[in-house]
Design a protein around this motif. Structure first.
Motif, PDB file in Angstrom:
ATOM      1  N   GLU A 132      -2.711  -6.303  -2.022  1.00 16.71           N
ATOM      2  CA  GLU A 132      -2.279  -7.603  -1.510  1.00 16.71           C
ATOM      3  C   GLU A 132      -1.963  -7.560  -0.026  1.00 16.71           C
ATOM      4  N   GLN A 133      -2.238  -6.427   0.628  1.00 12.34           N
ATOM      5  CA  GLN A 133      -1.983  -6.307   2.061  1.00 12.34           C
ATOM      6  C   GLN A 133      -3.306  -6.141   2.804  1.00 12.34           C
ATOM      7  N   SER A 134      -3.386  -6.713   3.986  1.00 12.86           N
ATOM      8  CA  SER A 134      -4.585  -6.565   4.798  1.00 12.86           C
ATOM      9  C   SER A 134      -4.717  -5.113   5.254  1.00 12.86           C
ATOM     10  N   PRO A 135      -5.916  -4.673   5.625  1.00  5.73           N
ATOM     11  CA  PRO A 135      -6.063  -3.297   6.120  1.00  5.73           C
ATOM     12  C   PRO A 135      -5.130  -2.978   7.276  1.00  5.73           C
ATOM     13  N   ARG A 136      -4.891  -3.940   8.167  1.00  5.40           N
ATOM     14  CA  ARG A 136      -3.989  -3.669   9.297  1.00  5.40           C
ATOM     15  C   ARG A 136      -2.556  -3.450   8.820  1.00  5.40           C
ATOM     16  N   VAL A 137      -2.131  -4.222   7.821  1.00  6.47           N
ATOM     17  CA  VAL A 137      -0.791  -4.017   7.263  1.00  6.47           C
ATOM     18  C   VAL A 137      -0.730  -2.677   6.546  1.00  6.47           C
ATOM     19  N   GLN A 138      -1.776  -2.327   5.820  1.00  2.00           N
ATOM     20  CA  GLN A 138      -1.801  -1.030   5.147  1.00  2.00           C
ATOM     21  C   GLN A 138      -1.712   0.106   6.164  1.00  2.00           C
ATOM     22  N   GLU A 139      -2.358  -0.067   7.301  1.00  2.00           N
ATOM     23  CA  GLU A 139      -2.291   0.942   8.352  1.00  2.00           C
ATOM     24  C   GLU A 139      -0.860   1.092   8.865  1.00  2.00           C
ATOM     25  N   MET A 140      -0.210  -0.046   9.119  1.00  2.00           N
ATOM     26  CA  MET A 140       1.169  -0.013   9.602  1.00  2.00           C
ATOM     27  C   MET A 140       2.099   0.607   8.565  1.00  2.00           C
ATOM     28  N   VAL A 141       1.945   0.182   7.314  1.00  2.00           N
ATOM     29  CA  VAL A 141       2.814   0.646   6.238  1.00  2.00           C
ATOM     30  C   VAL A 141       2.684   2.154   6.048  1.00  2.00           C
ATOM     31  N   SER A 142       1.451   2.651   5.983  1.00  3.03           N
ATOM     32  CA  SER A 142       1.241   4.080   5.746  1.00  3.03           C
ATOM     33  C   SER A 142       1.665   4.914   6.954  1.00  3.03           C
ATOM     34  N   TYR A 143       1.504   4.384   8.152  1.00  6.64           N
ATOM     35  CA  TYR A 143       1.960   5.094   9.364  1.00  6.64           C
ATOM     36  C   TYR A 143       3.467   5.298   9.305  1.00  6.64           C
ATOM     37  N   LEU A 144       4.191   4.212   9.031  1.00  9.21           N
ATOM     38  CA  LEU A 144       5.648   4.320   8.971  1.00  9.21           C
ATOM     39  C   LEU A 144       6.092   5.168   7.788  1.00  9.21           C
ATOM     40  N   GLY A 145       5.392   5.029   6.640  1.00  8.55           N
ATOM     41  CA  GLY A 145       5.745   5.816   5.459  1.00  8.55           C
ATOM     42  C   GLY A 145       5.576   7.302   5.672  1.00  8.55           C
ATOM     43  N   ALA A 146       4.730   7.675   6.611  1.00  4.97           N
ATOM     44  CA  ALA A 146       4.528   9.095   6.909  1.00  4.97           C
ATOM     45  C   ALA A 146       5.602   9.654   7.823  1.00  4.97           C
ATOM     46  N   PHE A 147       6.370   8.781   8.483  1.00  5.47           N
ATOM     47  CA  PHE A 147       7.339   9.256   9.464  1.00  5.47           C
ATOM     48  C   PHE A 147       8.791   9.002   9.080  1.00  5.47           C
ATOM     49  N   MET A 148       9.029   8.211   8.058  1.00  3.77           N
ATOM     50  CA  MET A 148      10.404   7.953   7.659  1.00  3.77           C
ATOM     51  C   MET A 148      10.447   7.693   6.166  1.00  3.77           C
ATOM     52  N   PRO A 149      11.615   7.857   5.529  1.00  6.08           N
ATOM     53  CA  PRO A 149      11.726   7.534   4.107  1.00  6.08           C
ATOM     54  C   PRO A 149      11.233   6.121   3.832  1.00  6.08           C
ATOM     55  N   PHE A 150      10.661   5.924   2.642  1.00 10.28           N
ATOM     56  CA  PHE A 150      10.000   4.665   2.335  1.00 10.28           C
ATOM     57  C   PHE A 150      10.944   3.471   2.421  1.00 10.28           C
ATOM     58  N   GLU A 151      12.216   3.652   2.036  1.00  4.80           N
ATOM     59  CA  GLU A 151      13.176   2.556   2.139  1.00  4.80           C
ATOM     60  C   GLU A 151      13.417   2.172   3.594  1.00  4.80           C
ATOM     61  N   GLN A 152      13.480   3.170   4.472  1.00  7.35           N
ATOM     62  CA  GLN A 152      13.661   2.877   5.894  1.00  7.35           C
ATOM     63  C   GLN A 152      12.438   2.184   6.478  1.00  7.35           C
ATOM     64  N   ALA A 153      11.257   2.604   6.063  1.00  3.05           N
ATOM     65  CA  ALA A 153      10.034   1.950   6.529  1.00  3.05           C
ATOM     66  C   ALA A 153      10.004   0.493   6.079  1.00  3.05           C
ATOM     67  N   GLN A 154      10.419   0.245   4.843  1.00  5.08           N
ATOM     68  CA  GLN A 154      10.491  -1.133   4.339  1.00  5.08           C
ATOM     69  C   GLN A 154      11.419  -1.978   5.204  1.00  5.08           C
ATOM     70  N   ALA A 155      12.596  -1.437   5.527  1.00  2.05           N
ATOM     71  CA  ALA A 155      13.568  -2.174   6.343  1.00  2.05           C
ATOM     72  C   ALA A 155      13.031  -2.409   7.754  1.00  2.05           C
ATOM     73  N   PHE A 156      12.359  -1.420   8.320  1.00  2.71           N
ATOM     74  CA  PHE A 156      11.788  -1.556   9.662  1.00  2.71           C
ATOM     75  C   PHE A 156      10.748  -2.670   9.693  1.00  2.71           C
ATOM     76  N   LEU A 157       9.855  -2.689   8.724  1.00  2.82           N
ATOM     77  CA  LEU A 157       8.811  -3.715   8.682  1.00  2.82           C
ATOM     78  C   LEU A 157       9.412  -5.107   8.567  1.00  2.82           C
ATOM     79  N   LYS A 158      10.461  -5.238   7.776  1.00  2.73           N
ATOM     80  CA  LYS A 158      11.106  -6.535   7.595  1.00  2.73           C
ATOM     81  C   LYS A 158      11.792  -6.992   8.876  1.00  2.73           C
ATOM     82  N   LYS A 159      12.509  -6.082   9.528  1.00  3.12           N
ATOM     83  CA  LYS A 159      13.325  -6.455  10.691  1.00  3.12           C
ATOM     84  C   LYS A 159      12.481  -6.705  11.934  1.00  3.12           C
ATOM     85  N   TYR A 160      11.496  -5.841  12.177  1.00  5.96           N
ATOM     86  CA  TYR A 160      10.796  -5.892  13.460  1.00  5.96           C
ATOM     87  C   TYR A 160       9.375  -6.453  13.378  1.00  5.96           C
TER      88      TYR A 160
END
Length: 465
Positions: A132-160
Motif C-alpha cells: 500500500e506504499q509507493s516505491p518512494r515511500v518504501q525506499e524511505m521506510v526501509s532506509y530509516l528502518g535500517a538505521f533506527m529501531p522500527f518504532e523510532q522510524a515510524q515516529a520520524f516518518l509521522k513527525k517530519y
C-alpha cells in the motif's frame, strides 16, 4: 500530438490554479502584516508553507493519477496467463500512501474467468508494487528502518514526513527490501558460477592495489543463542597526514558484502572486486584476524601470484599481551615493558623473535599457561602472514580495522542494540540494506528495482447441488 484535456479535468485545473493564487496571496499578506502585535516566526512561516505545499502535492497527485484510467480508452487486454484478450470488468479502487499524502486510486480491472486471473494494467504501467506504499515511500521506510529501531522510524516518518505507517510496516518493508538485495546478490553469484557471466569493470581508473578484509559478528536469536553474520570490505587506501604530523594509511571507497557463510561472502566480495577492476590490479591484499574461512575462501578467489595475505597486526598483538599477562600481573611495569617490546619486535623484525620468546616463556614456567600455548600455536600457524617489516616497506595496511569497523557499522550498531533479538532471516535482510546504503549502492538498486505487482486470483465457488 498532445491529447485534448477532458472538460471536467480542465475545470479542476482552473479551480486549483485559482486556489493556488488565492493561497499565495493569503500567505504573503499573513507573513507581511505589520499591523499585528507579533509577526510570525521563521518556524511558523516554514510550517505554514510546508503544510500548503503538502496539500498542493496531494491535490495534484490525485488529479494526475486519479484520472489516468478514467479517461483512457480501455478496450481489450491480453490475459497474463494464456494471452487471450478480454474486456475490462470494472474500476477497482486502491488506497495508496505516497510521499505527497494518502490517495484513492481508481484503476481499470480485468478478469479472465477461464484462468481465474485478475489484473490491473495501470499498476504495471506505473510499476506499483503489491504493498500500500509507493516505491518512494518504501525506499524511505526501509532506509530509516535500517538505521533506527522500527518504532523510532515510524515516529520520524509521522513527525517530519507526514507519512503514517505502523512500526510493523516499517519492519516488513525493511526486511522485504533487504531480501530483494540478498536475492540480487545470489542471482549475481549464480550467473558468475553457473552461467560463467562476470560483471564488467566499472572503474575508470582501476587501482594498482585492492584490499579485501573480512570479519564476523554475532547477534542474538529469540532463544538467546548467537548466530554470526559475516561482512567483507573491499576498498583502496591512501596515505594521509594526521594533525600530529604522522602519516597513516586510511581505507577509502569502501564497499561491503554480507553473508552467513564464508563461501557466499567470498563470492560476493569477489564480484565487487571484479567491478572495481581487480583483474587490472597489480596486488590484492587479503586482511583478516586468523579465522580459517578468510584464508580458505576469500584468498582462494584471487590469483596467488598477485595476492598477499596479511594477518591483522593488532589481533596478533593481543596474543602477545595475553601470553605476558599469564606470567606477569596485569598492570605491572613488567608486563607493560614486555608487551610493548615484543609488539615492536613483531612489527619491525617479524614473527621469529616473538616465537622464540614465547617458547622461552613456556620453558621458564613449571606448567605452561594456556594463553602461552595458544600464542605459540597461533604464531606457528600464522607466521607466513606476519611479515610486517616487508608489508610496511611496501606501504601496505597491516590492520583489518576496515573489516572490524564494517561489522560494527553494517551489523553491530543496528542489530546488536541492547535487548534486541532477531529472527535470522530478518537480521540478515537488515544488514543487506545497511551494506547497500553504506556502500553507495542504494540509489543504483532503486533505479533498477520495481516491487512485484499485486496478484489477483479468484477461487471458483462450486454451485450447490
Amino acid at each position: 500530438m498532445s491529447k485534448e484535456i477532458p472538460d471536467e479535468i480542465q475545470k479542476r485545473i482552473d479551480r486549483m490554479t485559482e486556489a493556488f493564487r488565492r493561497k499565495l496571496t493569503e500567505l504573503y499578506r499573513w507573513s507581511n502584516d505589520g499591523e499585528t502585535e507579533q509577526e510570525p516566526t521563521i518556524v511558523e512561516i516554514e510550517d505554514k508553507i510546508r503544510e500548503w505545499i503538502q496539500q498542493i502535492g496531494e491535490d495534484t497527485q490525485l488529479l494526475v493519477l486519479g484520472s489516468m484510467d478514467r479517461y483512457r480508452h480501455k478496450g481489450k487486454q491480453a490475459c497474463p496467463k494464456c494471452g487471450e484478450e478480454v474486456y475490462w470488468e470494472r474500476y477497482e479502487p486502491r488506497h495508496y500512501t505516497t510521499t505527497l499524502g494518502e490517495m484513492k486510486l481508481e484503476r481499470a480491472y480485468y478478469y479472465h474467468s477461464a484462468c481465474h486471473c485478475g489484473w490491473v494494467p495501470l499498476d504495471e504501467r506505473l510499476k506499483l508494487g503489491a504493498n500500500e506504499q509507493s516505491p518512494r515511500v518504501q525506499e524511505m521506510v526501509s532506509y530509516l528502518g535500517a538505521f533506527m529501531p522500527f518504532e523510532q522510524a515510524q515516529a520520524f516518518l509521522k513527525k517530519y514526513c507526514d507519512i503514517y505507517v505502523s512500526h510493523d510496516t516499517v519492519n516488513n518493508r525493511t526486511v522485504e527490501i533487504g531480501q530483494a538485495l540478498r536475492e540480487q546478490q545470489e542471482e549475481a553469484i549464480h550467473r558468475a558460477w553457473e552461467e560463467y557471466y562476470l560483471p564488467s569493470c566499472e572503474a575508470t581508473n582501476p587501482p594498482k592495489r585492492l584490499y579485501v578484509s573480512a570479519d564476523g559478528i554475532n547477534y542474538l536469536l529469540p532463544d538467546g543463542q548467537g548466530k554470526e553474520i559475516k561482512v567483507a570490505a573491499v576498498y583502496e587506501t591512501e596515505v594521509r597526514r594526521t594533525k600530529e604530523g604522522k602519516t597513516e594509511i586510511r581505507a577509502v571507497d569502501i564497499e561491503y558484502a554480507v553473508a552467513t557463510t564464508g563461501e557466499e561472502l567470498a563470492r560476493a566480495a569477489y564480484l565487487i572486486a571484479v567491478k572495481r577492476g581487480v583483474e587490472f590490479a597489480e596486488q590484492i591484499i587479503v586482511l583478516g584476524d586468523g579465522v580459517s574461512w578468510i584464508w580458505n575462501r576469500i584468498t582462494a578467489m584471487f590469483p596467488p601470484r598477485k595476492t598477499t595475505e596479511v594477518l591483522d597486526f593488532y589481533h596478533a598483538g593481543e596474543y602477545i599481551w595475553d601470553a605476558g599477562k599469564s606470567v606477569w600481573s596485569e598492570g605491572t611495569d613488567e608486563i607493560k615493558e614486555w608487551g610493548e617490546k615484543y609488539c615492536h619486535i613483531l612489527k619491525h623484525e617479524g614473527p621469529a623473535p616473538v616465537s622464540r620468546e614465547l617458547h622461552a616463556l613456556s620453558l621458564e614456567c613449571s606448567t605452561t599457561p594456556e594463553s602461552v600455548t595458544k600464542a605459540i600455536v597461533y604464531f606457528e600457524n600464522q607466521s607466513p602472514r606476519m611479515n610486517y617489516p616487508e608489508y610496511i616497506e611496501q606501504g601496505l595496511q597491516i590492520g583489518s580495522g576496515s573489516a572490524e569497523s564494517g561489522v560494527k557499522q553494517v551489523v553491530g550498531v543496528r542489530i546488536n542494540q541492547p535487548g534486541m533479538r532477531w529472527n535470522g532471516e530478518r537480521a540478515e535482510a537488515v544488514a543487506h540494506v545497511r551494506a547497500a546504503i553504506l556502500s553507495d549502492r542504494w540509489d543504483g538498486f532503486w533505479s533498477d528495482f520495481h516491487p512485484p505487482p499485486r496478484q489477483y486470483q479468484r477461487k471458483e465457488i462450486p454451485l450447490a447441488a
